[in-house]
Motif scaffolding. Structure first.
Motif, PDB file in Angstrom:
ATOM      1  N   GLY A   1       0.840  -1.193   0.000  1.00  0.00           N
ATOM      2  CA  GLY A   1       0.000   0.000   0.000  1.00  0.00           C
ATOM      3  C   GLY A   1       0.870   1.237   0.000  1.00  0.00           C
ATOM      4  N   ASP A   2       0.661   2.114   0.971  1.00  0.00           N
ATOM      5  CA  ASP A   2       1.456   3.340   1.085  1.00  0.00           C
ATOM      6  C   ASP A   2       2.716   3.154   1.934  1.00  0.00           C
ATOM      7  OD1 ASP A   2      -0.391   4.664  -0.449  1.00  0.00           O
ATOM      8  OD2 ASP A   2      -1.478   5.487   1.276  1.00  0.00           O
ATOM      9  N   SER A   3       2.962   1.939   2.389  1.00  0.00           N
ATOM     10  CA  SER A   3       4.097   1.669   3.270  1.00  0.00           C
ATOM     11  C   SER A   3       5.103   0.752   2.599  1.00  0.00           C
ATOM     12  CB  SER A   3       3.610   1.001   4.561  1.00  0.00           C
ATOM     13  OG  SER A   3       2.699   1.822   5.229  1.00  0.00           O
ATOM     14  N   VAL A   4       6.269   0.695   3.195  1.00  0.00           N
ATOM     15  CA  VAL A   4       7.290  -0.267   2.789  1.00  0.00           C
ATOM     16  C   VAL A   4       7.567  -1.135   3.999  1.00  0.00           C
ATOM     17  CG1 VAL A   4       9.654  -0.585   1.986  1.00  0.00           C
ATOM     18  CG2 VAL A   4       8.293   1.318   1.110  1.00  0.00           C
ATOM     19  N   VAL A   5       7.615  -2.451   3.752  1.00  0.00           N
ATOM     20  CA  VAL A   5       7.786  -3.414   4.831  1.00  0.00           C
ATOM     21  C   VAL A   5       9.103  -4.148   4.655  1.00  0.00           C
ATOM     22  CG1 VAL A   5       6.794  -5.448   5.964  1.00  0.00           C
ATOM     23  CG2 VAL A   5       5.289  -3.711   4.981  1.00  0.00           C
ATOM     24  N   LEU A   6       9.840  -4.265   5.750  1.00  0.00           N
ATOM     25  CA  LEU A   6      11.026  -5.109   5.785  1.00  0.00           C
ATOM     26  C   LEU A   6      10.592  -6.467   6.316  1.00  0.00           C
ATOM     27  CD1 LEU A   6      14.156  -5.535   5.684  1.00  0.00           C
ATOM     28  CD2 LEU A   6      14.145  -4.860   8.105  1.00  0.00           C
ATOM     29  N   LEU A   7      10.730  -7.491   5.489  1.00  0.00           N
ATOM     30  CA  LEU A   7      10.407  -8.856   5.892  1.00  0.00           C
ATOM     31  C   LEU A   7      11.701  -9.538   6.314  1.00  0.00           C
ATOM     32  CD1 LEU A   7       8.099  -9.739   2.862  1.00  0.00           C
ATOM     33  CD2 LEU A   7       7.391  -8.983   5.137  1.00  0.00           C
ATOM     34  N   VAL A   8      11.671 -10.208   7.454  1.00  0.00           N
ATOM     35  CA  VAL A   8      12.871 -10.841   7.993  1.00  0.00           C
ATOM     36  C   VAL A   8      12.554 -12.287   8.367  1.00  0.00           C
ATOM     37  CG1 VAL A   8      14.638 -10.757   9.805  1.00  0.00           C
ATOM     38  CG2 VAL A   8      13.630  -8.628   8.938  1.00  0.00           C
ATOM     39  N   ASN A   9      13.309 -13.206   7.777  1.00  0.00           N
ATOM     40  CA  ASN A   9      13.193 -14.606   8.167  1.00  0.00           C
ATOM     41  C   ASN A   9      13.960 -14.778   9.476  1.00  0.00           C
ATOM     42  OD1 ASN A   9      14.358 -17.395   8.420  1.00  0.00           O
ATOM     43  ND2 ASN A   9      12.908 -17.734   6.763  1.00  0.00           N
ATOM     44  N   PRO A  10      13.302 -15.221  10.555  1.00  0.00           N
ATOM     45  CA  PRO A  10      13.971 -15.275  11.858  1.00  0.00           C
ATOM     46  C   PRO A  10      15.136 -16.262  11.908  1.00  0.00           C
ATOM     47  CG  PRO A  10      11.820 -16.337  11.965  1.00  0.00           C
ATOM     48  CD  PRO A  10      11.915 -15.673  10.623  1.00  0.00           C
ATOM     49  N   GLN A  11      15.000 -17.385  11.237  1.00  0.00           N
ATOM     50  CA  GLN A  11      16.087 -18.382  11.250  1.00  0.00           C
ATOM     51  C   GLN A  11      17.310 -17.834  10.520  1.00  0.00           C
ATOM     52  OE1 GLN A  11      14.984 -22.251   9.857  1.00  0.00           O
ATOM     53  NE2 GLN A  11      16.974 -23.128  10.327  1.00  0.00           N
ATOM     54  N   PHE A  12      17.091 -17.200   9.372  1.00  0.00           N
ATOM     55  CA  PHE A  12      18.217 -16.614   8.644  1.00  0.00           C
ATOM     56  C   PHE A  12      18.868 -15.519   9.485  1.00  0.00           C
ATOM     57  CE2 PHE A  12      19.927 -13.320   5.800  1.00  0.00           C
ATOM     58  CZ  PHE A  12      20.906 -14.064   5.163  1.00  0.00           C
TER      59      PHE A  12
ATOM     60  N   GLN B   1      18.925 -15.095  12.768  1.00  0.00           N
ATOM     61  CA  GLN B   1      19.603 -15.621  13.964  1.00  0.00           C
ATOM     62  C   GLN B   1      20.817 -16.488  13.623  1.00  0.00           C
ATOM     63  OE1 GLN B   1      18.998 -14.479  16.800  1.00  0.00           O
ATOM     64  NE2 GLN B   1      16.841 -14.273  17.233  1.00  0.00           N
ATOM     65  N   GLN B   2      20.686 -17.337  12.611  1.00  0.00           N
ATOM     66  CA  GLN B   2      21.751 -18.300  12.326  1.00  0.00           C
ATOM     67  C   GLN B   2      22.618 -17.903  11.137  1.00  0.00           C
ATOM     68  OE1 GLN B   2      19.618 -21.997  11.982  1.00  0.00           O
ATOM     69  NE2 GLN B   2      18.863 -21.864  14.080  1.00  0.00           N
ATOM     70  N   GLY B   3      22.016 -17.357  10.097  1.00  0.00           N
ATOM     71  CA  GLY B   3      22.774 -16.997   8.907  1.00  0.00           C
ATOM     72  C   GLY B   3      23.491 -15.669   9.031  1.00  0.00           C
ATOM     73  N   LEU B   4      23.054 -14.836   9.976  1.00  0.00           N
ATOM     74  CA  LEU B   4      23.653 -13.509  10.161  1.00  0.00           C
ATOM     75  C   LEU B   4      24.095 -13.309  11.614  1.00  0.00           C
ATOM     76  CD1 LEU B   4      21.193 -11.252   8.137  1.00  0.00           C
ATOM     77  CD2 LEU B   4      23.429 -12.103   7.422  1.00  0.00           C
ATOM     78  N   ALA B   5      24.873 -14.232  12.117  1.00  0.00           N
ATOM     79  CA  ALA B   5      25.335 -14.117  13.498  1.00  0.00           C
ATOM     80  C   ALA B   5      26.326 -12.967  13.657  1.00  0.00           C
ATOM     81  CB  ALA B   5      25.964 -15.431  13.954  1.00  0.00           C
ATOM     82  N   ASP B   6      27.036 -12.614  12.590  1.00  0.00           N
ATOM     83  CA  ASP B   6      28.028 -11.539  12.608  1.00  0.00           C
ATOM     84  C   ASP B   6      27.327 -10.180  12.534  1.00  0.00           C
ATOM     85  OD1 ASP B   6      29.821  -9.563  10.978  1.00  0.00           O
ATOM     86  OD2 ASP B   6      31.215 -11.064  11.784  1.00  0.00           O
ATOM     87  N   ALA B   7      27.643  -9.274  13.441  1.00  0.00           N
ATOM     88  CA  ALA B   7      27.003  -7.954  13.492  1.00  0.00           C
ATOM     89  C   ALA B   7      27.251  -7.152  12.221  1.00  0.00           C
ATOM     90  CB  ALA B   7      27.490  -7.184  14.717  1.00  0.00           C
TER      91      ALA B   7
END
Length: 145
Positions: free
Chosen positions: A46-57, A59-65
């Motif tokens: 709609g009039d917004s933009v949404v950031l969708l985040v897979n929780p497993q990715f 937490q586990q795929g992006l452990a590095d800050a």
């Protein structure tokens, strides 16, 4: 799920303090934790933009800050370059995603991208020019997917 949202809030603060340009865009995004996508994505709703985040990715795929910052900047660049509003113009969505990733990943430090990120050096035989548009890469890259 709340852990991921809390961590996203922490990254938001880091972006605002260290890289206010990205932080400004990030604070305006709605955030949704979902298993419906494999990694992260920004999409128009709609009039917004949404950031969708897979929780497993996240937490586990992006452990590095650094990778978390880089991947969020990656998604924000798709917004800045308006890629999320252009995907319908391309018949091959997989190819478009690669082309768009080539554009945005040039603006992110190598250490902030996880291994496997699509970069110009993934296609050395094509001698792709830097700082080009998604249309340029789409014309030169072979169809994928």
């Amino acid at each position: 799920m709340s852990d991921v949202l809390d961590q996203l809030a922490e990254v938001s603060i880091q972006l605002l303090l260290k890289e206010p340009y990205y932080g400004h865009f990030f604070t305006r995004l709605l955030r949704q934790v979902t298993d419906s996508i494999p990694t992260l994505a920004v999409c128009a709703a709609g009039d917004s933009v949404v950031l969708l985040v897979n929780p497993q990715f996240w937490q586990q795929g992006l452990a590095d800050a650094d990778h978390r910052l880089g991947v969020l900047k990656h998604e924000l660049f798709h917004l800045v370059f308006r890629h999320i509003f252009r995907h319908q113009d391309f018949a091959n969505k997989s190819a478009f995603n690669i082309d768009a990733d080539l554009v945005v990943n040039q603006y992110i430090a190598r250490h902030q991208l996880p291994s496997g990120a699509v970069r110009l050096n993934c296609f050395p035989q094509l001698k792709l020019e830097t700082d080009q548009t998604v249309d340029y890469y789409n014309q030169l890259l072979p169809e994928v997917g």
